[in-house]
Design a protein around this motif. Structure first.
Motif, PDB file in Angstrom:
ATOM      1  N   LEU A 173       0.853  -1.180   0.000  1.00  0.00           N
ATOM      2  CA  LEU A 173       0.000   0.000   0.000  1.00  0.00           C
ATOM      3  C   LEU A 173       0.890   1.231   0.000  1.00  0.00           C
ATOM      4  CD1 LEU A 173      -2.448  -1.163   2.834  1.00  0.00           C
ATOM      5  CD2 LEU A 173      -2.614  -1.640   0.382  1.00  0.00           C
ATOM      6  N   THR A 174       0.718   2.108  -0.992  1.00  0.00           N
ATOM      7  CA  THR A 174       1.613   3.256  -1.116  1.00  0.00           C
ATOM      8  C   THR A 174       0.901   4.601  -1.072  1.00  0.00           C
ATOM      9  OG1 THR A 174       1.509   3.119  -3.543  1.00  0.00           O
ATOM     10  CG2 THR A 174       3.321   1.952  -2.436  1.00  0.00           C
ATOM     11  N   GLY A 175      -0.410   4.638  -1.181  1.00  0.00           N
ATOM     12  CA  GLY A 175      -1.099   5.920  -1.220  1.00  0.00           C
ATOM     13  C   GLY A 175      -0.973   6.545  -2.595  1.00  0.00           C
ATOM     14  N   SER A 176      -0.945   7.870  -2.655  1.00  0.00           N
ATOM     15  CA  SER A 176      -0.813   8.565  -3.938  1.00  0.00           C
ATOM     16  C   SER A 176      -0.360   9.997  -3.687  1.00  0.00           C
ATOM     17  CB  SER A 176      -2.142   8.562  -4.696  1.00  0.00           C
ATOM     18  OG  SER A 176      -3.091   9.382  -4.033  1.00  0.00           O
ATOM     19  N   TRP A 177       0.045  10.666  -4.760  1.00  0.00           N
ATOM     20  CA  TRP A 177       0.473  12.057  -4.654  1.00  0.00           C
ATOM     21  C   TRP A 177      -0.688  12.988  -4.301  1.00  0.00           C
ATOM     22  CZ3 TRP A 177       5.026  14.616  -4.626  1.00  0.00           C
ATOM     23  CH2 TRP A 177       6.181  13.920  -5.006  1.00  0.00           C
ATOM     24  N   ALA A 178      -1.857  12.725  -4.849  1.00  0.00           N
ATOM     25  CA  ALA A 178      -2.955  13.686  -4.698  1.00  0.00           C
ATOM     26  C   ALA A 178      -4.285  13.015  -4.384  1.00  0.00           C
ATOM     27  CB  ALA A 178      -3.084  14.527  -5.973  1.00  0.00           C
ATOM     28  N   GLY A 179      -4.257  11.804  -3.800  1.00  0.00           N
ATOM     29  CA  GLY A 179      -5.490  11.112  -3.468  1.00  0.00           C
ATOM     30  C   GLY A 179      -6.262  11.800  -2.353  1.00  0.00           C
ATOM     31  N   ALA A 195       8.258   1.903 -16.170  1.00  0.00           N
ATOM     32  CA  ALA A 195       9.018   1.106 -15.216  1.00  0.00           C
ATOM     33  C   ALA A 195       8.428   1.213 -13.814  1.00  0.00           C
ATOM     34  CB  ALA A 195      10.478   1.544 -15.201  1.00  0.00           C
ATOM     35  N   LEU A 196       8.104   2.441 -13.379  1.00  0.00           N
ATOM     36  CA  LEU A 196       7.545   2.612 -12.047  1.00  0.00           C
ATOM     37  C   LEU A 196       6.188   1.939 -11.931  1.00  0.00           C
ATOM     38  CD1 LEU A 196       7.730   3.888  -9.222  1.00  0.00           C
ATOM     39  CD2 LEU A 196       6.685   5.954 -10.180  1.00  0.00           C
ATOM     40  N   THR A 197       5.368   2.033 -12.968  1.00  0.00           N
ATOM     41  CA  THR A 197       4.072   1.353 -12.969  1.00  0.00           C
ATOM     42  C   THR A 197       4.253  -0.144 -12.769  1.00  0.00           C
ATOM     43  OG1 THR A 197       3.125   3.029 -14.436  1.00  0.00           O
ATOM     44  CG2 THR A 197       1.987   0.920 -14.325  1.00  0.00           C
ATOM     45  N   ALA A 198       5.236  -0.721 -13.454  1.00  0.00           N
ATOM     46  CA  ALA A 198       5.495  -2.151 -13.334  1.00  0.00           C
ATOM     47  C   ALA A 198       6.010  -2.512 -11.945  1.00  0.00           C
ATOM     48  CB  ALA A 198       6.495  -2.594 -14.402  1.00  0.00           C
ATOM     49  N   LEU A 199       6.898  -1.694 -11.390  1.00  0.00           N
ATOM     50  CA  LEU A 199       7.438  -1.978 -10.057  1.00  0.00           C
ATOM     51  C   LEU A 199       6.353  -1.912  -8.990  1.00  0.00           C
ATOM     52  CD1 LEU A 199      10.780   0.014 -10.323  1.00  0.00           C
ATOM     53  CD2 LEU A 199      10.590  -2.454  -9.941  1.00  0.00           C
ATOM     54  N   LEU A 200       5.491  -0.908  -9.074  1.00  0.00           N
ATOM     55  CA  LEU A 200       4.402  -0.792  -8.105  1.00  0.00           C
ATOM     56  C   LEU A 200       3.461  -1.989  -8.197  1.00  0.00           C
ATOM     57  CD1 LEU A 200       3.643   3.015  -8.497  1.00  0.00           C
ATOM     58  CD2 LEU A 200       4.502   1.911  -6.424  1.00  0.00           C
ATOM     59  N   THR A 239      15.421  11.566  -7.098  1.00  0.00           N
ATOM     60  CA  THR A 239      15.662  11.288  -5.687  1.00  0.00           C
ATOM     61  C   THR A 239      14.625  12.046  -4.864  1.00  0.00           C
ATOM     62  OG1 THR A 239      17.370  11.216  -3.955  1.00  0.00           O
ATOM     63  CG2 THR A 239      17.321  13.177  -5.353  1.00  0.00           C
ATOM     64  N   GLY A 240      14.724  11.954  -3.519  1.00  0.00           N
ATOM     65  CA  GLY A 240      13.776  12.647  -2.653  1.00  0.00           C
ATOM     66  C   GLY A 240      12.695  11.722  -2.138  1.00  0.00           C
ATOM     67  N   SER A 241      11.450  12.204  -2.110  1.00  0.00           N
ATOM     68  CA  SER A 241      10.321  11.403  -1.631  1.00  0.00           C
ATOM     69  C   SER A 241      10.075  10.231  -2.567  1.00  0.00           C
ATOM     70  CB  SER A 241       9.053  12.256  -1.567  1.00  0.00           C
ATOM     71  OG  SER A 241       9.174  13.317  -0.651  1.00  0.00           O
ATOM     72  N   ASN A 242       9.463   9.170  -2.022  1.00  0.00           N
ATOM     73  CA  ASN A 242       9.080   8.074  -2.905  1.00  0.00           C
ATOM     74  C   ASN A 242       7.892   8.493  -3.761  1.00  0.00           C
ATOM     75  OD1 ASN A 242       6.640   7.636  -1.531  1.00  0.00           O
ATOM     76  ND2 ASN A 242       7.450   5.964  -0.296  1.00  0.00           N
ATOM     77  N   HIS A 243       7.613   7.699  -4.776  1.00  0.00           N
ATOM     78  CA  HIS A 243       6.511   8.002  -5.695  1.00  0.00           C
ATOM     79  C   HIS A 243       5.445   6.921  -5.541  1.00  0.00           C
ATOM     80  CE1 HIS A 243       8.176  11.389  -8.150  1.00  0.00           C
ATOM     81  NE2 HIS A 243       9.195  11.057  -7.376  1.00  0.00           N
ATOM     82  N   PRO A 244       4.368   7.249  -4.815  1.00  0.00           N
ATOM     83  CA  PRO A 244       3.335   6.255  -4.554  1.00  0.00           C
ATOM     84  C   PRO A 244       2.494   5.920  -5.775  1.00  0.00           C
ATOM     85  CG  PRO A 244       2.684   8.385  -3.673  1.00  0.00           C
ATOM     86  CD  PRO A 244       4.098   8.519  -4.134  1.00  0.00           C
ATOM     87  N   ASP A 245       2.582   6.729  -6.811  1.00  0.00           N
ATOM     88  CA  ASP A 245       1.925   6.444  -8.086  1.00  0.00           C
ATOM     89  C   ASP A 245       2.777   7.073  -9.190  1.00  0.00           C
ATOM     90  OD1 ASP A 245       1.024   9.182  -8.816  1.00  0.00           O
ATOM     91  OD2 ASP A 245      -0.263   8.990  -7.073  1.00  0.00           O
ATOM     92  N   PRO A 246       2.506   6.752 -10.467  1.00  0.00           N
ATOM     93  CA  PRO A 246       3.380   7.233 -11.549  1.00  0.00           C
ATOM     94  C   PRO A 246       3.011   8.609 -12.099  1.00  0.00           C
ATOM     95  CG  PRO A 246       2.354   5.087 -12.053  1.00  0.00           C
ATOM     96  CD  PRO A 246       1.581   5.691 -10.933  1.00  0.00           C
ATOM     97  N   SER A 247       2.099   9.344 -11.476  1.00  0.00           N
ATOM     98  CA  SER A 247       1.572  10.561 -12.076  1.00  0.00           C
ATOM     99  C   SER A 247       2.649  11.612 -12.331  1.00  0.00           C
ATOM    100  CB  SER A 247       0.457  11.141 -11.208  1.00  0.00           C
ATOM    101  OG  SER A 247       0.925  11.436  -9.903  1.00  0.00           O
ATOM    102  N   VAL A 248       3.536  11.826 -11.380  1.00  0.00           N
ATOM    103  CA  VAL A 248       4.571  12.842 -11.561  1.00  0.00           C
ATOM    104  C   VAL A 248       5.566  12.404 -12.637  1.00  0.00           C
ATOM    105  CG1 VAL A 248       6.469  14.068 -10.433  1.00  0.00           C
ATOM    106  CG2 VAL A 248       4.295  13.754  -9.238  1.00  0.00           C
ATOM    107  N   GLU A 283       7.867  13.064 -18.059  1.00  0.00           N
ATOM    108  CA  GLU A 283       8.287  12.422 -19.302  1.00  0.00           C
ATOM    109  C   GLU A 283       7.492  12.904 -20.503  1.00  0.00           C
ATOM    110  OE1 GLU A 283      10.638   8.425 -18.202  1.00  0.00           O
ATOM    111  OE2 GLU A 283       8.468   8.136 -18.453  1.00  0.00           O
ATOM    112  N   ALA A 284       6.339  13.530 -20.267  1.00  0.00           N
ATOM    113  CA  ALA A 284       5.575  14.106 -21.379  1.00  0.00           C
ATOM    114  C   ALA A 284       6.361  15.215 -22.066  1.00  0.00           C
ATOM    115  CB  ALA A 284       4.232  14.644 -20.882  1.00  0.00           C
ATOM    116  N   SER A 285       7.359  15.760 -21.356  1.00  0.00           N
ATOM    117  CA  SER A 285       8.175  16.835 -21.931  1.00  0.00           C
ATOM    118  C   SER A 285       9.273  16.299 -22.845  1.00  0.00           C
ATOM    119  CB  SER A 285       8.828  17.642 -20.806  1.00  0.00           C
ATOM    120  OG  SER A 285       9.855  16.880 -20.182  1.00  0.00           O
TER     121      SER A 285
END
Length: 347
Positions: A27-33, A169-174, A204-213, A218-220
């Protein structure tokens, strides 16, 4: 039917849960849940992802869980454990705290052994099964296969040009952190998405509970080729000890625990800076991007040392700190401007 145990944190060896007859679901939560007011009041000022997890557990999320294990790998998670224990009679399933020490000494190894034995006993009570020699070996083989798939995924991320983007990659790891071993291997090996070069970014920094960020960055056109947070490259997947008895398994898992790098909340500043440098250099990153949520103060202490560690590598360090759910879009926009213009963004 195999019981499901919810996992909060990054210290649980999946081999133990599976050998004991249960299935781990991270269970990881999310950035903006959504965060329920009652959940926020219970937890106070902590990393938002913990409040998102608690909101889910106070709602329908517990319906699919038979028990919970919370790791003492951050103050937010520890506070979450105490709140869950307080709410035990209000629809929350049985909850167990895993408290693995960080400094390797004979005394801490003995303590870690007690902690892993207690975790095994808890999982066995939940599943009404006992881990035997075959279960230990089968779980080890399955977990090592997951670890090999993680290594293959990391190699594809670091290729020139990258063969998979950071979002994929992050989606797959989660997903792999909650999937059965064979399915986890399939998910990890299926993660493929050729990238056309572009800026190579280490996060680096905080973990990423979902791939949104990751997706927004990467859209850039940039590609996140590596990271050093505990839902990405440092997610503890693949630790399997090929032994037929619990004591030998515990000894091997304790070796693996002390050999790995943990998150900012429990590692030393020097360890974190060295890890950021080593992974970013190995991934041939052009820039290191530190993204830090409000309420997750520990990574802030690493930034000066990380900048010093990167000084002779030619890899720039950019940062965005104090990120909130309400200011997430603005923070990402500031980060993108910083990546193109060399400026830092403070949310």
């Amino acid at each position: 039917m195999t019981p499901t145990i919810g996992i909060v944190g990054n210290d649980v060896p999946r081999q133990i849960v599976r050998a004991a007859g249960a299935a781990p679901q991270r269970l990881t939560g999310s950035w903006a849940g959504a965060v329920d007011r009652v959940a926020a009041d219970h937890l106070g000022a902590v990393d938002r992802s913990a409040a998102v997890i608690l909101t889910g557990l106070m709602g329908a999320a517990t319906d699919a869980l038979d028990a919970l294990v919370v790791c003492n790998d951050s103050q937010a998670n520890l506070r979450l454990f105490y709140v869950l224990r307080m709410l035990r009679g209000e629809g929350i399933p049985p909850v167990h705290l895993l408290d693995l020490p960080r400094q390797d000494t004979p005394a801490t190894r003995r303590f870690a052994r007690v902690q892993l034995a207690a975790l095994t006993a808890f999982c066995e009570r939940v599943s009404a099964r006992t881990a035997d020699a075959a279960a230990w070996r089968d779980a080890a083989a399955e977990e090592r296969a997951v670890g090999a798939a993680v290594s293959r995924l990391q190699a594809r991320r670091r290729a020139q040009p990258p063969e998979v983007g950071g979002t994929t990659a992050l989606t797959a790891l989660l997903a792999a952190a909650s999937a059965p071993p064979a399915a986890a291997v399939e998910l990890l090996d299926a993660a493929a998405e050729p990238r056309a070069g572009g800026l190579r970014v280490h996060v680096t920094g905080s973990n990423h509970p979902d791939p949104s960020v990751y997706a927004a960055l990467e859209a850039s056109g940039a590609t996140i080729v590596s990271d050093d947070h505990d839902t990405g490259d440092l997610s503890w997947l693949g630790a399997g000890v090929d032994a037929a008895d619990a004591d030998a398994v515990y000894a091997g898992l304790i070796d693996a625990h002390f050999a790995r790098t943990s998150g900012s909340a429990v590692a030393t500043i020097a360890e974190r800076a060295a890890t950021t440098r080593a992974i970013a250099v190995a991934a041939q990153a052009d820039v290191v991007l530190a993204l830090i949520r409000r309420g997750d103060e520990a990574p802030l202490w690493d930034l000066a040392a990380a900048a010093d560690a990167l000084a002779d590598t030619g890899i720039a360090l950019q940062r965005s700190v104090g990120i909130t759910a309400e200011g997430l879009d603005a923070a990402v926009g500031g980060v993108l401007a910083g990546l193109s213009g060399g400026e830092e963004h403070h949310a």
